[in-house]
Design a protein around this motif. Structure first.
Motif, short mmCIF file in Angstrom:
data_model
loop_
_atom_site.label_atom_id
_atom_site.label_comp_id
_atom_site.label_asym_id
_atom_site.label_seq_id
_atom_site.Cartn_x
_atom_site.Cartn_y
_atom_site.Cartn_z
N ALA A 118 8.44 -3.82 57.05
CA ALA A 118 8.09 -5.24 56.95
C ALA A 118 9.32 -6.09 56.68
N LEU A 119 10.28 -5.54 55.96
CA LEU A 119 11.52 -6.24 55.62
C LEU A 119 12.27 -6.69 56.87
N THR A 120 12.59 -5.77 57.76
CA THR A 120 13.36 -6.11 58.95
C THR A 120 12.51 -6.84 59.99
N PHE A 133 22.07 -10.89 54.21
CA PHE A 133 20.82 -11.09 53.47
C PHE A 133 20.73 -10.11 52.31
N CYS A 134 19.87 -10.42 51.36
CA CYS A 134 19.61 -9.50 50.25
C CYS A 134 18.10 -9.42 50.02
N PHE A 135 17.64 -8.22 49.70
CA PHE A 135 16.22 -7.96 49.50
C PHE A 135 15.91 -7.92 48.02
N ILE A 161 15.06 -12.30 50.76
CA ILE A 161 13.80 -11.76 51.27
C ILE A 161 12.98 -11.22 50.10
N PHE A 162 11.72 -11.63 50.06
CA PHE A 162 10.80 -11.21 48.99
C PHE A 162 9.52 -10.65 49.60
N TYR A 163 8.89 -9.72 48.88
CA TYR A 163 7.53 -9.31 49.18
C TYR A 163 6.61 -10.04 48.20
N GLU A 164 5.40 -10.36 48.63
CA GLU A 164 4.46 -11.00 47.70
C GLU A 164 3.03 -10.65 48.06
N SER A 165 2.17 -10.66 47.05
CA SER A 165 0.76 -10.33 47.23
C SER A 165 -0.06 -11.60 47.39
N VAL A 223 5.66 -11.49 53.47
CA VAL A 223 7.11 -11.39 53.30
C VAL A 223 7.63 -12.83 53.37
N ILE A 224 8.42 -13.22 52.38
CA ILE A 224 8.98 -14.57 52.33
C ILE A 224 10.48 -14.48 52.58
N VAL A 225 10.95 -15.19 53.59
CA VAL A 225 12.37 -15.20 53.95
C VAL A 225 12.91 -16.60 53.66
N VAL A 226 13.85 -16.70 52.74
CA VAL A 226 14.37 -17.99 52.29
C VAL A 226 15.82 -18.15 52.73
N SER A 227 16.16 -19.30 53.29
CA SER A 227 17.52 -19.53 53.75
C SER A 227 18.51 -19.56 52.60
N ALA A 228 19.76 -19.31 52.91
CA ALA A 228 20.82 -19.26 51.89
C ALA A 228 21.07 -20.63 51.29
#
Length: 281
Positions: A118-120, A133-135, A161-165, A223-228
Motif C-alpha cells: 500500500a505504501l508504494t 520520502f519517509c514512511f 506517508i502515513f497509514y490510518e484507520s 494511506v495519506i501522502v503529504v507533500s514536503a
C-alpha cells in the motif's frame, strides 16, 4: 528449495485485488513446509483461492517473541518457511522484524518475494513528489501524542506517508491541518486495489471537506501522502522566528509581524507569511 538449513521467505500478498499476487509468491507458498500468517483465517481464503494446501500457523505481534525461537529451530533443521501478513508486504507496519533479525543473526537465508504494498502503490499514484520520502506508519492513537508527532514533522523536506484507520482518519487530518497548514498539498488513497478504490487530492482542509461530505468516504483503509515542507534546511532559526511571529501577529498586521520576525532571525519572510495566514485562521 530445501538445503541443509532452511530459508525464510518474506512473501507479499495482495492488498485488495487477488490478481495482484505474483507467480513466484504462489510457487513459494505452495512449496514451503509452513506459512506463518498474521490471521490464519484471512490467509486461508487466499490460499484456498489459489489451491494452496500448505499448513499455516498464527504469527502476530502478541506471539512473535515466543514463536520466534521455535521457528528458528525449524529453519535450522532444514525446513523452508514463508511469512505473510494480512495484506501487502510483511513487516511494513506488520509483525516479523524479530523473526527476520533472528534469522539473519543465525545465518539463515531470508529471501523476499516482492509484490503489493500500500505504501508504494499510494505514493506512485498520489501526484505528490516521489523522489524523496519517509514512511511514518500509523500515528499515535491519543490526540496529544499524535499532534506532538506531527509537530516534529512539520518542517520535514521529504514527502510524508502515513497509514490510518477509518475511525481516526478525520481526527488525523485535522491534526495535520493544524501542524502542516490547511493548504499543505496531500493525497488520500482509500481502499487501494479494492472495489471502492478512491483517491482524494488537494489541500488538507479540502481533503477534510471531501471526506466529510459522505460518511462512506470515511470507511476502509487509508494511506495519506503529504507533500514536503517548503521550509529550507538552511533556516536554522525557523523555530525562533515562528515563536516570535505567534506573539507579534496578535498585536500588529501580519506583514509587519513577518518582516520583524524574518529580519530578527534571518529567515524568508514569504514563508513566514504563509504560516502567519494559517495561524490567523
Amino acid at each position: 528449495m530445501n538445503s541443509k538449513t532452511g530459508s525464510l521467505f518474506v512473501v507479499a500478498t495482495p492488498i485488495g485485488n487477488l490478481g495482484d499476487i505474483t507467480e513466484r509468491a504462489i510457487t513459494v507458498l505452495t512449496q514451503v513446509t509452513l506459512i506463518l500468517a498474521e490471521d490464519t483465517r484471512h490467509a486461508g481464503k487466499l490460499l484456498s483461492h489459489f489451491g494452496i494446501s500448505t499448513k499455516t500457523r498464527s504469527f502476530h505481534q502478541h506471539n512473535e517473541p515466543a514463536q520466534t525461537p521455535k521457528i528458528i529451530g525449524r529453519l535450522q533443521a532444514g525446513e523452508d518457511i514463508a511469512l505473510v501478513s494480512d495484506a501487502g508486504t510483511p513487516l511494513i507496519s506488520d509483525p516479523g522484524f524479530r523473526l527476520v533479525r533472528a534469522a539473519r543473526t543465525n545465518g539463515i537465508i531470508v529471501s523476499p518475494s516482492p509484490g503489493a504494498s500500500a505504501l508504494t502503490a499510494a505514493l506512485c499514484a498520489s501526484g505528490v513528489a516521489t523522489d524523496r520520502f519517509c514512511f511514518e506508519g500509523f500515528l499515535p492513537a491519543k490526540s496529544q501524542q499524535r499532534l506532538q508527532r506531527l509537530q516534529k514533522l512539520r518542517n520535514e523536506n521529504r514527502t510524508l506517508i502515513f497509514y490510518e484507520s477509518s475511525h481516526r482518519i478525520i481526527a488525523s487530518l485535522h491534526a495535520m491541518a493544524e501542524s502542516f497548514g490547511h493548504n499543505r498539498e496531500a493525497t488520500i488513497a482509500r481502499e487501494i486495489s479494492k472495489k471502492f478504490e478512491t483517491f482524494y487530492f488537494g489541500g488538507i482542509a479540502s481533503l477534510i471537506d471531501q471526506m466529510q461530505q459522505n460518511p462512506r468516504h470515511q470507511k476502509g483503509e487509508f494511506v495519506i501522502v503529504v507533500s514536503a515542507s517548503e521550509v529550507d534546511d538552511s533556516d536554522s532559526d525557523w523555530d525562533g522566528a515562528i515563536r516570535l511571529l505567534k506573539s507579534l501577529i496578535v498585536e500588529m498586521p501580519v506583514k509587519t509581524a513577518c518582516k520583524i520576525a524574518g529580519n530578527t532571525f534571518g529567515v524568508n519572510r514569504n514563508k513566514l507569511y504563509r504560516v502567519a495566514l494559517e495561524y490567523k485562521k
